[in-house]
Design an enzyme around this catalytic site. Structure first.
Site, PDB file in Angstrom:
ATOM      1  N   THR A 277     -29.599  74.499  51.694  1.00  0.00           N
ATOM      2  CA  THR A 277     -29.981  75.912  51.622  1.00  0.00           C
ATOM      3  C   THR A 277     -31.015  76.139  50.528  1.00  0.00           C
ATOM      4  O   THR A 277     -31.026  75.419  49.539  1.00  0.00           O
ATOM      5  CB  THR A 277     -28.698  76.729  51.329  1.00  0.00           C
ATOM      6  OG1 THR A 277     -27.896  76.702  52.481  1.00  0.00           O
ATOM      7  CG2 THR A 277     -28.987  78.160  50.936  1.00  0.00           C
ATOM      8  N   ARG A 305     -20.621  81.695  63.470  1.00  0.00           N
ATOM      9  CA  ARG A 305     -20.155  81.662  62.073  1.00  0.00           C
ATOM     10  C   ARG A 305     -21.257  82.201  61.141  1.00  0.00           C
ATOM     11  O   ARG A 305     -22.433  81.899  61.282  1.00  0.00           O
ATOM     12  CB  ARG A 305     -19.803  80.232  61.691  1.00  0.00           C
ATOM     13  CG  ARG A 305     -19.368  80.025  60.244  1.00  0.00           C
ATOM     14  CD  ARG A 305     -20.495  79.530  59.368  1.00  0.00           C
ATOM     15  NE  ARG A 305     -20.043  79.100  58.045  1.00  0.00           N
ATOM     16  CZ  ARG A 305     -20.852  78.834  57.035  1.00  0.00           C
ATOM     17  NH1 ARG A 305     -22.142  78.937  57.183  1.00  0.00           N
ATOM     18  NH2 ARG A 305     -20.374  78.451  55.863  1.00  0.00           N
ATOM     19  N   ILE A 306     -20.846  82.978  60.167  1.00  0.00           N
ATOM     20  CA  ILE A 306     -21.776  83.484  59.158  1.00  0.00           C
ATOM     21  C   ILE A 306     -21.299  82.983  57.794  1.00  0.00           C
ATOM     22  O   ILE A 306     -20.111  83.102  57.464  1.00  0.00           O
ATOM     23  CB  ILE A 306     -21.833  85.026  59.173  1.00  0.00           C
ATOM     24  CG1 ILE A 306     -22.376  85.507  60.523  1.00  0.00           C
ATOM     25  CG2 ILE A 306     -22.691  85.554  58.029  1.00  0.00           C
ATOM     26  CD1 ILE A 306     -22.252  87.014  60.746  1.00  0.00           C
ATOM     27  N   THR A 328     -25.476  78.123  46.677  1.00  0.00           N
ATOM     28  CA  THR A 328     -25.504  77.135  47.754  1.00  0.00           C
ATOM     29  C   THR A 328     -24.206  76.340  47.723  1.00  0.00           C
ATOM     30  O   THR A 328     -23.724  75.983  46.651  1.00  0.00           O
ATOM     31  CB  THR A 328     -26.712  76.175  47.630  1.00  0.00           C
ATOM     32  OG1 THR A 328     -26.545  75.115  48.592  1.00  0.00           O
ATOM     33  CG2 THR A 328     -26.840  75.576  46.243  1.00  0.00           C
ATOM     34  N   GLY A 329     -23.635  76.105  48.882  1.00  0.00           N
ATOM     35  CA  GLY A 329     -22.379  75.362  48.926  1.00  0.00           C
ATOM     36  C   GLY A 329     -21.601  75.728  50.178  1.00  0.00           C
ATOM     37  O   GLY A 329     -22.155  76.278  51.127  1.00  0.00           O
ATOM     38  N   GLY A 331     -19.901  77.879  52.235  1.00  0.00           N
ATOM     39  CA  GLY A 331     -19.992  79.331  52.196  1.00  0.00           C
ATOM     40  C   GLY A 331     -18.661  80.061  52.144  1.00  0.00           C
ATOM     41  O   GLY A 331     -18.523  81.081  51.453  1.00  0.00           O
TER      42      GLY A 331
HETATM   43  N1  ASP Z   1     -23.889  78.214  51.709  1.00  0.00           N
HETATM   44  C1  ASP Z   1     -24.415  77.850  52.986  1.00  0.00           C
HETATM   45  C2  ASP Z   1     -23.443  78.275  54.044  1.00  0.00           C
HETATM   46  O1  ASP Z   1     -22.259  78.061  53.882  1.00  0.00           O
HETATM   47  C3  ASP Z   1     -24.681  76.381  53.121  1.00  0.00           C
HETATM   48  C4  ASP Z   1     -25.493  75.759  52.018  1.00  0.00           C
HETATM   49  O2  ASP Z   1     -25.521  76.252  50.921  1.00  0.00           O
HETATM   50  O3  ASP Z   1     -26.148  74.735  52.273  1.00  0.00           O
HETATM   51  O4  ASP Z   1     -23.878  78.756  55.052  1.00  0.00           O
END
Ligand code: ASP
Length: 406
Positions: A277, A305-306, A328-329, A331
């Site tokens: 992300t 999915r969101i 980022t992580g 979600g």
């Molecule tokens: N946070 C994002 C999600 O869960 C994924 C990511 O950070 O790469 O959609």
């Protein structure tokens, strides 16, 4: 090295403005920073390529050295408290931080991938720096920088996004302005070339905050934003990852283990565990803050999915009275802890510094290997903690300080 970049490498923790290392962030990050003076000359790009080699070596552990010749041309200096103090006392006019996702161990990437990511991060950062230097507003800078990151197939946003269980790229994005606390977001879009641009239009042209799916794509069309065929977003690399995911992990959706239930479900060594992300946080010359995040979400995510990125307060938040944050992580974990807003709330309600607040969320609240965040406060301080082996990130401020790390 004066006049040609005053280039040095030094060890630091995830939070930038504190000389003291944050134990967990430091141990999992294990990173060396790239520090350049703003007078960087043309040679900086070449230096950066060389540094890709060094970063690989750095990820192998303290005892290991890069192969002969790889870092020979680089002046290496250990981190010192002085580096942090110097920046603390400098006049702060603007600050910027960007990320290209947390997740897998960058030391396991090949050197070309390392170098390409470092170069892309630096060039997107410099785009933002130029605009901030000429006085552009934080919101404009965030939008422009995130658009550039969306264009780069190296990252999980726009072109190059991971694919969902149906094999399509369905994109989420959000933007927020700290002065007005206005925000806009989109979820599950498939056709608008720059989801962050549409998020901004949702903020400015509608009375809503979040618009999703086909209706959001239609809105983009009605607003005259550039649209593309869904295939535009799908790269060969992400198609191959999706095929691997399908063969290995694609159980019927009802019985699929939920990665968010426990970080034990996550292996950071798994090449399919990829969090790329993108995000940007800015404090402009006038003291205004803004944050933006854009993503394809998680590989193989359920259709519809969101994630946290477009959820204001979870993955994205900005308030001039405290800070601007982009996460980022995994979600679901960030949504449950309302992480981006929590960073701001701890500052406002408990009087914590940005670094302490951000570290608390990443180190104490979220499980290990769940992700990271970037944040900037009203004074221009930056924090970039993460609890995964790496987080692609870059930051700079008007004092001349700049760093790029994986
Ligand atoms: N946070 C994002 C999600 O869960 C994924 C990511 O950070 O790469 O959609």
């Amino acid at each position: 090295m004066k006049g040609c970049g005053d280039l040095a490498l030094f060890r630091r923790s995830g939070g930038i403005k504190r000389p003291a290392a944050s134990p967990r962030a430091a141990s999992v990050g294990g990173s060396l920073a790239v520090r350049l003076r703003r007078s960087a000359c043309l040679g900086s790009f070449l230096w950066l390529l060389l540094l890709g080699y060094w970063e690989v070596a750095a990820g192998m552990g303290d005892g290991e050295k890069p192969a002969a010749g790889q870092a020979a041309a680089v002046e290496v200096r250990q981190a010192s408290a002085a580096a942090g103090t110097e920046r603390e006392s400098s006049q702060m006019r603007w600050s910027i931080a960007i990320h290209g996702g947390a997740g897998s161990d960058p030391a396991k990437w090949d050197v070309d991938t390392q170098s390409a990511r470092l170069a892309s991060l630096e060039s997107c950062l410099r785009l933002g720096m130029e605009r901030l230097e000429r006085g552009d507003a934080a919101l404009d800078v965030v939008e422009q920088v995130v658009m550039a990151l969306e264009d780069d197939p190296l990252f999980n946003a726009g072109r190059g996004a991971v694919l969902d269980e149906r094999g399509g790229a369905r994109l989420d994005a959000a933007i927020m302005e700290g002065a007005s606390k206005r925000a806009g977001a989109v979820a599950g879009v498939e056709r608008v070339k720059h989801p962050i641009q549409l998020a901004r239009q949702v903020m400015q042209q509608t009375s809503h905050v979040l618009v999703s799916g086909a209706a959001a794509d239609q809105l983009a069309g009605a607003l005259g934003l550039e649209q593309v065929e869904p295939e535009y977003f799908v790269t060969e690399k992400q198609r191959a990852s999706w095929q691997q995911w399908q063969q290995r992990d694609a159980a019927p959706a009802q019985v699929r283990p939920n990665r968010a239930d426990s970080s034990a479900n996550v292996s950071v060594d798994d090449p399919l565990f990829y969090l790329g992300t993108v995000g940007c946080v800015v404090r402009d010359q006038h003291g205004r803050l803004a944050a933006g995040t854009s993503t394809g979400g998680l590989l193989g995510k359920r259709y519809g999915r969101i994630g946290d990125s477009p959820i204001i307060g979870a993955g994205t938040y900005a308030d001039d009275a405290s800070c601007a944050v982009s996460c980022t992580g995994i979600g679901e974990l960030f949504i449950r802890e309302v992480v981006a807003h929590a960073v701001a709330a701890r500052m406002k309600l408990a009087g914590e510094t940005l670094a302490d607040s951000a570290d608390h969320l990443i180190e104490q609240v979220l499980p290990v290997n769940s992700g990271g965040l970037i944040a900037v406060d009203a004074a221009g301080n930056i924090a970039m903690p993460f609890n995964t082996p790496g987080m692609s990130r870059a930051a700079a401020d008007s004092s001349g300080w700049l760093e790029v790390k994986l």
